[in-house]
Design an enzyme around this catalytic site. Structure first.
Site, PDB file in Angstrom:
ATOM      1  N   HIS A  62       0.704  -1.242   0.014  1.00 20.37           N
ATOM      2  CA  HIS A  62       0.012  -0.152   0.009  1.00 20.37           C
ATOM      3  C   HIS A  62       0.685   1.028  -0.117  1.00 20.37           C
ATOM      4  CE1 HIS A  62      -4.175  -1.882   1.753  1.00 20.37           C
ATOM      5  NE2 HIS A  62      -3.741  -2.421   0.670  1.00 20.37           N
ATOM      6  N   GLU A  64       1.469   3.729   2.087  1.00 24.05           N
ATOM      7  CA  GLU A  64       2.084   3.880   3.474  1.00 24.05           C
ATOM      8  C   GLU A  64       3.048   2.845   3.680  1.00 24.05           C
ATOM      9  OE1 GLU A  64      -2.360   5.023   4.054  1.00 24.05           O
ATOM     10  OE2 GLU A  64      -1.168   3.716   3.059  1.00 24.05           O
ATOM     11  N   SER A  89      -7.169   7.786   4.005  1.00 24.56           N
ATOM     12  CA  SER A  89      -7.114   7.252   5.135  1.00 24.56           C
ATOM     13  C   SER A  89      -6.754   5.888   5.086  1.00 24.56           C
ATOM     14  CB  SER A  89      -8.726   7.272   5.521  1.00 24.56           C
ATOM     15  OG  SER A  89      -8.977   7.029   6.901  1.00 24.56           O
ATOM     16  N   CYS A  91      -5.412   2.235   5.873  1.00 21.39           N
ATOM     17  CA  CYS A  91      -6.287   1.013   6.142  1.00 21.39           C
ATOM     18  C   CYS A  91      -5.881   0.342   7.523  1.00 21.39           C
ATOM     19  CB  CYS A  91      -6.114   0.100   5.090  1.00 21.39           C
ATOM     20  SG  CYS A  91      -4.603  -0.759   5.226  1.00 21.39           S
ATOM     21  N   CYS A  94      -1.982  -0.537   7.194  1.00 21.79           N
ATOM     22  CA  CYS A  94      -1.142   0.509   7.454  1.00 21.79           C
ATOM     23  C   CYS A  94      -1.159   1.284   8.555  1.00 21.79           C
ATOM     24  CB  CYS A  94      -1.483   1.577   6.273  1.00 21.79           C
ATOM     25  SG  CYS A  94      -1.101   0.922   4.399  1.00 21.79           S
TER      26      CYS A  94
END
Length: 158
Positions: A62, A64, A89, A91, A94
């Site tokens: 992802h 991040e 935002s 998950c 992350c």
């Protein structure tokens, strides 16, 4: 949770880099989520990255996570005075990484297209969360979801 504005002198820089990464990921055919880790003391960029799940066939890269991966090995104490910028935002996965490394502050570009429980969980663990409601982030994410809904559902585990 702070909503709507930049609160630190590095926030605009961090969000601009995160968005650049998201746009790059989208151009590569991936999910347009980008991130950036900045040292709160001097504004230096420790790492930047974007979602690479489709580009690398990865289950976990992802935006991040890619950002943290691109930081390389850092001493644990380095993370304690940083801000993670992310275009969306975070998950649960992350969010866990933010907590694990003790990153005290997370600036979120938008939480309209994906509202995770991560923001609230970070706050309960003592992390500052700032949602800046960035129109660029909302637009690119909505465009991706409209064009590739199945890929989006796969990315968020649905």
């Amino acid at each position: 949770m702070v909503t709507g504005g930049m609160a630190s002198k590095w926030d605009q820089k961090g969000m601009d880099i995160a968005y650049e990464e998201a746009a790059l990921g989208y151009k590569e055919g991936g999910v347009p989520i980008g991130g950036c880790l900045i040292n709160n003391k001097d504004g230096s960029v420790l790492g930047r990255g974007h979602n690479m799940r489709f580009q690398k066939g990865s289950a976990t890269l992802h935006g991040e996570i890619s950002t943290l991966e691109n930081c390389g090995r850092l001493e644990g104490k380095v993370y304690k005075d940083t801000t993670l910028y992310t275009t969306l935002s975070p998950c649960d996965m992350c969010t866990g990484a933010i907590i694990m490394y003790g990153i005290p502050r997370c600036v979120v570009g938008e939480n309209v297209n994906f509202k995770s429980k991560g923001e609230k969980y970070l706050q309960t663990r003592g992390h500052e969360v700032v949602v800046v409601d960035d129109e660029r982030c909302k637009k690119i994410m909505k465009q991706f979801i409209d064009e590739r809904p199945q890929d989006w559902f796969e990315d968020i585990g649905e």
